[in-house]
Design an enzyme around this catalytic site. Structure first.
Site, PDB file in Angstrom:
ATOM      1  N   TYR A  83      17.302  18.982 -23.762  1.00 36.10           N
ATOM      2  CA  TYR A  83      17.776  18.511 -25.065  1.00 36.10           C
ATOM      3  C   TYR A  83      16.619  17.921 -25.868  1.00 36.10           C
ATOM      4  CZ  TYR A  83      20.334  15.793 -28.577  1.00 36.10           C
ATOM      5  OH  TYR A  83      20.795  15.276 -29.761  1.00 36.10           O
ATOM      6  N   GLU A 171      12.032  16.793 -13.357  1.00 35.34           N
ATOM      7  CA  GLU A 171      12.334  15.572 -12.600  1.00 35.34           C
ATOM      8  C   GLU A 171      13.134  15.823 -11.332  1.00 35.34           C
ATOM      9  OE1 GLU A 171      15.675  15.724 -15.766  1.00 35.34           O
ATOM     10  OE2 GLU A 171      13.620  16.448 -15.484  1.00 35.34           O
TER      11      GLU A 171
END
Length: 510
Positions: A83, A171
């Site tokens: 995003y 991540e």
């Protein structure tokens, strides 16, 4: 000066993993709301880079989270993830569209052009995608850096302005070289120095506490767990005798825990220590309360009421110290992420509380708190004890609470802990306990029908409590624990083992 990488929160439940990965590189990182002002960023010279997190929204959705577009003029390197990449592209003049084929799971990206972000990485990388929208036109000045079968613009960048976007999630562990991508951004792009250590954190926090508190006195909410114990030790280094530790025994601790905490603090701490036996007060207020959020809020409010009552007896007392962690804050809800569960020390605090809050650990994860405890030279039996929730057994009893139910959980938990310690599982398992679900089942005891309570065992492995997997306990140990529970504890005729991970479950049942 300790360098800092900001992670801007756009609503991903796991954006804290980005923070963790950066800290693992030895660089301090912090999660901030997307409403952070430009002045806050400009006035902090420690900031070396900014990462935009992922999130569940479409950039074109009503009330989709945004950030001041002037942030791109600050000459601070920015990495947009999922995003965050789409938002950056849209704000800088590119286009984002709903993808015809949504992409979830493992995929390969092909690196098209070498740049500081993919330095020393092979041309083909296995990554983790999770998106419904994608960038379909890149802004002026940007180049295509990597592509995938379903996402043409898998990585983009304006190398001259140090602005980068990646559609995948570095991540998560499923992105094989995710930490390498982040390290390249932190060190190659941001030019940050890995100068964040627990020693630097201790010195920073001691100075912060001294400046904030001055000559005023602090009351520390002490549970005896690792979080509140490390909090007390850190504050004691800063203000010494101006700290008073208040241990409230709410009657829902583990068997023998209240006496153990009292002895530990009298033996190892040289601060003012007060023990309050308040089991009857809490039990009365929790009578017939079933909803877990209500339990947490009642317990939090009652703790504060007791603290404020004792605060009146201490001259010049202005502060309440708590062992609140980063995980507590995040799970209790950010401006964009949903509330998973209100932690009693976050969501349960009354709005009209008279004392000011002092929470020196509220930017640390659990494993970092343990490292801090070792730095402060606390004994291992404090530093490495397993986590125990502030509300205690109240959230391990599903439904209403009474003394008999508390006894059942305390007694079964004691057996579990004894057998795990004998099998040396207490060192390798993050957290383990028993739960009373409030379900009665039919059984047979002594050739007679029984209709008694079911006990569930929960044991998980984890690094920081944000994600967890159930522990693979040997069947022989589970068999021994179950047999002891049904034979030694009246009222129990069945034992089950919870094999849920987090997510979709949480570690505690409530």
């Amino acid at each position: 000066m300790v360098n800092k990488i900001l992670v801007v929160d756009f609503g991903s439940q796991y954006n804290q993993l980005i923070v963790r990965r950066i800290r693992e590189l030895g660089v301090y990182s912090e999660l901030v709301p997307h409403t952070i002002s430009l002045d806050q960023i400009k006035n902090d010279p420690a900031i070396k880079g900014i990462i935009f997190s992922g999130g569940p929204n479409s950039v074109y959705a009503h009330n989709a989270p945004k950030i001041d577009s002037q942030i791109y003029q600050l000459a601070i390197p920015i990495l947009g993830i999922c995003y965050g990449m789409q938002l950056m592209a849209k704000q800088l003049g590119g286009k984002v569209s709903n993808a015809k084929h949504h992409e979830y799971g493992r995929t390969n990206v092909n690196i098209c052009e070498s740049n500081p972000l993919n330095s020393k990485l092979a041309k083909i990388q296995q990554v983790w995608m999770s998106h419904g929208d994608k960038v379909t036109q890149i802004p002026k000045g940007f180049k295509l850096l990597a592509t995938s079968a379903k996402c043409h613009y898998a990585m983009i960048g304006d190398v001259n302005r140090n602005l980068y976007g990646i559609q995948f999630h570095p991540e998560v562990n499923h992105t094989i070289n995710g930490k390498h991508f982040l390290a390249n951004f932190v060190f190659n792009v941001c030019r940050a120095t890995n100068n964040w250590t627990m020693n630097s954190f201790v010195n920073q926090q001691i100075n912060f506490i001294k400046q904030k508190v001055g000559n005023e006195k602090v009351l520390c909410a002490l549970s005896g767990g690792v979080d509140s114990s490390v909090t007390a030790a850190l504050i004691a280094k800063a203000i010494n005798k101006n700290l008073t530790c208040l241990f409230v025994d709410h009657g829902m601790l583990r068997l023998g825990e209240a006496d153990r905490v009292t002895k530990t603090f009298k033996d190892h701490f040289h601060v003012n220590f007060i023990r309050v036996n308040a089991a009857n007060i809490f039990l009365k207020k929790l009578s017939n309360v079933i909803d877990p959020e209500s339990k947490r809020k009642i317990i939090g409010k009652t703790f504060i009421q007791i603290f404020e009552r004792y605060a009146k007896k201490i001259k010049n007392l202005k502060w309440l110290a708590q062992g609140t962690l980063y995980t507590d804050v995040i799970e209790s809800g950010t401006t964009t992420a949903q509330t998973i569960k209100s932690h009693h020390n976050v969501g349960g605090l009354p709005k009209n509380m008279k004392l000011k809050l002092l929470e020196p650990l509220n930017k640390l994860f659990k494993d970092e708190v343990r490292a801090l405890g070792k730095t402060l030279k606390l004994p291992d039996n404090i530093v490495y004890q397993q986590p125990f929730p502030g509300p205690g057994i109240a959230i391990r009893i599903i439904g209403s609470i009474n003394k008999q139910k508390i006894h059942l959980v305390q007694a079964t938990d004691a057996i579990l802990r004894q057998e795990f310690a004998k099998a040396h599982l207490d060192k390798s398992i993050w957290q383990y306990f028993t739960v009373l679900p409030g379900i009665k089942t039919v059984g047979v005891k002594g050739d007679q029908r029984s209709y008694e309570q079911l006990i569930a065992i929960r044991a998980v492995t984890s690094q920081d409590g944000m994600t967890a997997d159930y522990a693979k306990i040997p069947y022989a140990i589970l068999d021994l624990v179950a047999n002891r529970i049904v034979n030694e504890i009246p009222g129990i005729n069945r034992v089950v083992y919870d094999i849920s991970s987090k997510p979709p479950g949480t570690i505690e049942w409530e």
